[in-house]
Design a protein around this motif. Structure first.
Motif, PDB file in Angstrom:
ATOM      1  N   UNK A 197       0.814  -1.217   0.000  1.00 25.14           N
ATOM      2  CA  UNK A 197       0.000   0.000   0.000  1.00 25.14           C
ATOM      3  C   UNK A 197       0.848   1.267   0.000  1.00 25.14           C
ATOM      4  N   UNK A 198       2.082   1.164   0.531  1.00 23.11           N
ATOM      5  CA  UNK A 198       2.941   2.344   0.588  1.00 23.11           C
ATOM      6  C   UNK A 198       3.648   2.585  -0.748  1.00 23.11           C
ATOM      7  N   UNK A 199       4.058   1.525  -1.420  1.00 15.01           N
ATOM      8  CA  UNK A 199       4.665   1.720  -2.746  1.00 15.01           C
ATOM      9  C   UNK A 199       3.604   2.136  -3.769  1.00 15.01           C
ATOM     10  N   UNK A 200       2.375   1.672  -3.583  1.00 14.89           N
ATOM     11  CA  UNK A 200       1.273   2.132  -4.441  1.00 14.89           C
ATOM     12  C   UNK A 200       1.077   3.633  -4.273  1.00 14.89           C
ATOM     13  N   UNK A 201       1.161   4.096  -3.040  1.00 11.58           N
ATOM     14  CA  UNK A 201       1.043   5.537  -2.782  1.00 11.58           C
ATOM     15  C   UNK A 201       2.210   6.291  -3.421  1.00 11.58           C
ATOM     16  N   UNK A 202       3.414   5.739  -3.291  1.00 10.32           N
ATOM     17  CA  UNK A 202       4.616   6.406  -3.791  1.00 10.32           C
ATOM     18  C   UNK A 202       4.617   6.506  -5.313  1.00 10.32           C
ATOM     19  N   UNK A 203       4.255   5.432  -5.992  1.00 10.72           N
ATOM     20  CA  UNK A 203       4.362   5.367  -7.443  1.00 10.72           C
ATOM     21  C   UNK A 203       3.097   5.815  -8.178  1.00 10.72           C
ATOM     22  N   UNK A 204       1.931   5.527  -7.600  1.00  9.79           N
ATOM     23  CA  UNK A 204       0.683   5.725  -8.332  1.00  9.79           C
ATOM     24  C   UNK A 204      -0.171   6.855  -7.784  1.00  9.79           C
ATOM     25  N   UNK A 205       0.314   7.539  -6.760  1.00  7.65           N
ATOM     26  CA  UNK A 205      -0.411   8.674  -6.169  1.00  7.65           C
ATOM     27  C   UNK A 205      -1.790   8.263  -5.639  1.00  7.65           C
ATOM     28  N   UNK A 206      -1.889   7.017  -5.159  1.00  7.93           N
ATOM     29  CA  UNK A 206      -3.116   6.550  -4.519  1.00  7.93           C
ATOM     30  C   UNK A 206      -2.843   6.518  -3.018  1.00  7.93           C
ATOM     31  N   UNK A 207      -3.398   7.458  -2.261  1.00 10.08           N
ATOM     32  CA  UNK A 207      -2.973   7.645  -0.874  1.00 10.08           C
ATOM     33  C   UNK A 207      -3.442   6.556   0.076  1.00 10.08           C
ATOM     34  N   UNK A 208      -2.663   6.397   1.151  1.00 11.33           N
ATOM     35  CA  UNK A 208      -3.074   5.564   2.283  1.00 11.33           C
ATOM     36  C   UNK A 208      -3.925   6.453   3.181  1.00 11.33           C
ATOM     37  N   UNK A 209      -5.235   6.189   3.204  1.00 10.31           N
ATOM     38  CA  UNK A 209      -6.154   7.044   3.965  1.00 10.31           C
ATOM     39  C   UNK A 209      -6.641   6.379   5.251  1.00 10.31           C
ATOM     40  N   UNK A 210      -6.489   5.065   5.357  1.00  9.72           N
ATOM     41  CA  UNK A 210      -6.897   4.385   6.586  1.00  9.72           C
ATOM     42  C   UNK A 210      -5.919   4.712   7.708  1.00  9.72           C
ATOM     43  N   UNK A 211      -6.453   4.843   8.906  1.00  7.80           N
ATOM     44  CA  UNK A 211      -5.601   5.104  10.064  1.00  7.80           C
ATOM     45  C   UNK A 211      -4.944   3.801  10.493  1.00  7.80           C
ATOM     46  N   UNK A 212      -3.614   3.754  10.456  1.00  7.95           N
ATOM     47  CA  UNK A 212      -2.871   2.526  10.741  1.00  7.95           C
ATOM     48  C   UNK A 212      -2.087   2.678  12.041  1.00  7.95           C
ATOM     49  N   UNK A 213      -1.988   1.571  12.793  1.00  8.36           N
ATOM     50  CA  UNK A 213      -1.281   1.646  14.076  1.00  8.36           C
ATOM     51  C   UNK A 213       0.143   1.094  14.006  1.00  8.36           C
ATOM     52  N   UNK A 214       0.580   0.664  12.812  1.00  4.25           N
ATOM     53  CA  UNK A 214       1.957   0.222  12.641  1.00  4.25           C
ATOM     54  C   UNK A 214       2.225  -1.215  13.015  1.00  4.25           C
ATOM     55  N   UNK A 215       1.173  -1.973  13.337  1.00  5.25           N
ATOM     56  CA  UNK A 215       1.349  -3.380  13.703  1.00  5.25           C
ATOM     57  C   UNK A 215       0.857  -4.289  12.589  1.00  5.25           C
ATOM     58  N   UNK A 216       1.389  -5.518  12.557  1.00  2.00           N
ATOM     59  CA  UNK A 216       1.062  -6.437  11.470  1.00  2.00           C
ATOM     60  C   UNK A 216      -0.385  -6.934  11.539  1.00  2.00           C
ATOM     61  N   UNK A 217      -0.994  -6.900  12.720  1.00  2.00           N
ATOM     62  CA  UNK A 217      -2.360  -7.432  12.850  1.00  2.00           C
ATOM     63  C   UNK A 217      -3.425  -6.334  12.803  1.00  2.00           C
ATOM     64  N   UNK A 218      -3.059  -5.173  12.288  1.00  2.00           N
ATOM     65  CA  UNK A 218      -4.009  -4.065  12.136  1.00  2.00           C
ATOM     66  C   UNK A 218      -4.979  -4.396  10.997  1.00  2.00           C
ATOM     67  N   UNK A 219      -6.241  -4.553  11.310  1.00  2.00           N
ATOM     68  CA  UNK A 219      -7.247  -4.913  10.293  1.00  2.00           C
ATOM     69  C   UNK A 219      -7.403  -3.817   9.233  1.00  2.00           C
ATOM     70  N   UNK A 220      -7.030  -2.600   9.578  1.00  2.00           N
ATOM     71  CA  UNK A 220      -7.123  -1.521   8.601  1.00  2.00           C
ATOM     72  C   UNK A 220      -6.163  -1.704   7.431  1.00  2.00           C
ATOM     73  N   UNK A 221      -5.129  -2.519   7.621  1.00  2.00           N
ATOM     74  CA  UNK A 221      -4.233  -2.838   6.506  1.00  2.00           C
ATOM     75  C   UNK A 221      -4.986  -3.540   5.388  1.00  2.00           C
ATOM     76  N   UNK A 222      -5.875  -4.459   5.769  1.00  2.00           N
ATOM     77  CA  UNK A 222      -6.658  -5.189   4.768  1.00  2.00           C
ATOM     78  C   UNK A 222      -7.647  -4.256   4.079  1.00  2.00           C
ATOM     79  N   UNK A 223      -8.245  -3.380   4.856  1.00  2.00           N
ATOM     80  CA  UNK A 223      -9.172  -2.407   4.271  1.00  2.00           C
ATOM     81  C   UNK A 223      -8.448  -1.519   3.264  1.00  2.00           C
ATOM     82  N   UNK A 224      -7.226  -1.085   3.639  1.00  2.00           N
ATOM     83  CA  UNK A 224      -6.461  -0.218   2.741  1.00  2.00           C
ATOM     84  C   UNK A 224      -5.998  -0.976   1.497  1.00  2.00           C
ATOM     85  N   UNK A 225      -5.614  -2.248   1.663  1.00  2.00           N
ATOM     86  CA  UNK A 225      -5.193  -3.056   0.518  1.00  2.00           C
ATOM     87  C   UNK A 225      -6.320  -3.182  -0.497  1.00  2.00           C
ATOM     88  N   UNK A 226      -7.532  -3.437  -0.016  1.00  2.00           N
ATOM     89  CA  UNK A 226      -8.684  -3.548  -0.909  1.00  2.00           C
ATOM     90  C   UNK A 226      -9.023  -2.196  -1.532  1.00  2.00           C
TER      91      UNK A 226
END
Length: 332
Positions: A197-226
């Motif tokens: 999701x971060x390289x997509x933001x860097x290369x494609x200008x599609x921002x990460x808008x979900x609030x993330x807590x920096x942990x691997x089990x953050x469910x918002x990561x899946x929401x942002x991926x979709x």
């Protein structure tokens, strides 16, 4: 779809791997691996018995001759631009703290960054090819390399050849330039996209808008991926599949999983954990190779993401840039 060759275009590198304690100076010896993102993908696919071509550049000296012989030994067909010069290199320790290991690039100039890529005709390059793979490292290296990426992708699209792009971001290679300017030009020809999701933001200008807590089990990561995958397909309907890999490290510990978005559905792999990692190079390339393998074999999407994630995780315990015979995708 299980026929035809896989074409990879990118720089072949030598990876110097001094031990982190500095003993290599006294011993006057260090490990050297052959690497480069596209080569790593090609090497894995060749090991899994896929016919593979690598379009690259080699120096006209014994180093180039030895590298060409090594690729041929691996059953990789080599299309090499040859010129006077040197092979690109980088330095990265294969031991110590993997999270804070420093990469030192020494690849400007090299035979690849100075090449005009004019030695081979389209039919020589694309004969019997069913898949083209490139990473975003390659267009960062020179204007000629970027233009060759664009030319190859356009030709592949015209020939109905599947095109995959790995959104590898290396800040040192872009040197302050805006990477999205070039990569957005390539996107209309991409069918399979891999990154996070971060390289997509860097290369494609599609921002990460979900609030993330920096942990691997953050469910918002899946929401942002979709969410990111949906935005990509809205802008580029040619993109059929979007893969995200998530690797969270702390010291030597790692948590790893991946997602794959296809046909409007997000598939999430099983998570993997280890207290210690042996190698940080080549895991993403192994994932990409396994994804290509699964697509060519016609495997279900669920199997593709599970196999690719397992291969990528196992690569974290294999020294060097490429997989070895311990990783057999048919016997995971």
């Amino acid at each position: 779809m299980d026929s035809g060759k896989i074409l990879c275009f990118g720089e072949l590198l030598l990876h110097f791997a001094p031990d982190s304690a500095g003993n290599w100076l006294g011993e006057q010896s260090m490990k050297i691996f052959v690497g480069g993102a596209e080569y790593n993908v090609a090497s894995a696919l060749a090991q899994w018995n896929h016919p593979v071509k690598l379009l690259s550049a080699l120096p006209e000296n014994f180093v180039g001759e030895h590298l060409e012989a090594q690729l041929q030994h691996k059953k990789i067909e080599v299309l090499a631009e040859k010129r006077t010069g040197r092979i690109g290199t980088f330095y990265l320790s294969s031991d110590g703290d993997m999270q804070h290991a420093q990469v030192i690039y020494d690849r400007f100039p090299s035979v690849f960054t100075q090449s005009e890529f004019s030695s081979f005709r389209p039919e020589e390059i694309f004969g019997d090819v069913q898949w083209l793979h490139i990473s975003t490292i390659t267009p960062a290296l020179s204007d000629n390399a970027f233009l060759k990426c664009l030319e190859l992708m356009k030709e592949a699209a015209a020939r109905k050849i599947t095109v995959s792009l790995d959104l590898n971001y290396r800040a040192a290679l872009w040197q302050g330039r805006n990477p999205s300017e070039k990569i957005l030009e390539l996107m209309p020809y991409v069918n399979v996209l891999m990154g996070n999701i971060w390289s997509i933001q860097q290369f494609l200008d599609i921002p990460v808008t979900c609030e993330l807590d920096g942990t691997f089990n953050d469910k918002n990561l899946l929401q942002q991926a979709e969410q990111s995958a949906t935005e990509i397909q809205k802008a580029y309907p040619n993109v059929e599949m979007v893969a995200n890999t998530f690797r969270f490290t702390q010291g030597d510990e790692v948590n790893y999983y991946a997602t794959l978005y296809e046909h409007g559905q997000l598939y999430v792999s099983e998570p993997y954990y280890s207290e210690k990692v042996e190698e940080r190079v080549g895991s993403g390339d192994s994932f990409m190779a396994a994804l290509i393998h699964g697509k060519i074999k016609g495997h279900p999407t669920r199997q593709i993401v599970e196999d690719a994630t397992k291969v990528a995780f196992r690569k974290l315990f294999v020294k060097g840039d490429t997989i070895n015979e311990t990783i057999n995708i048919e016997q995971l």
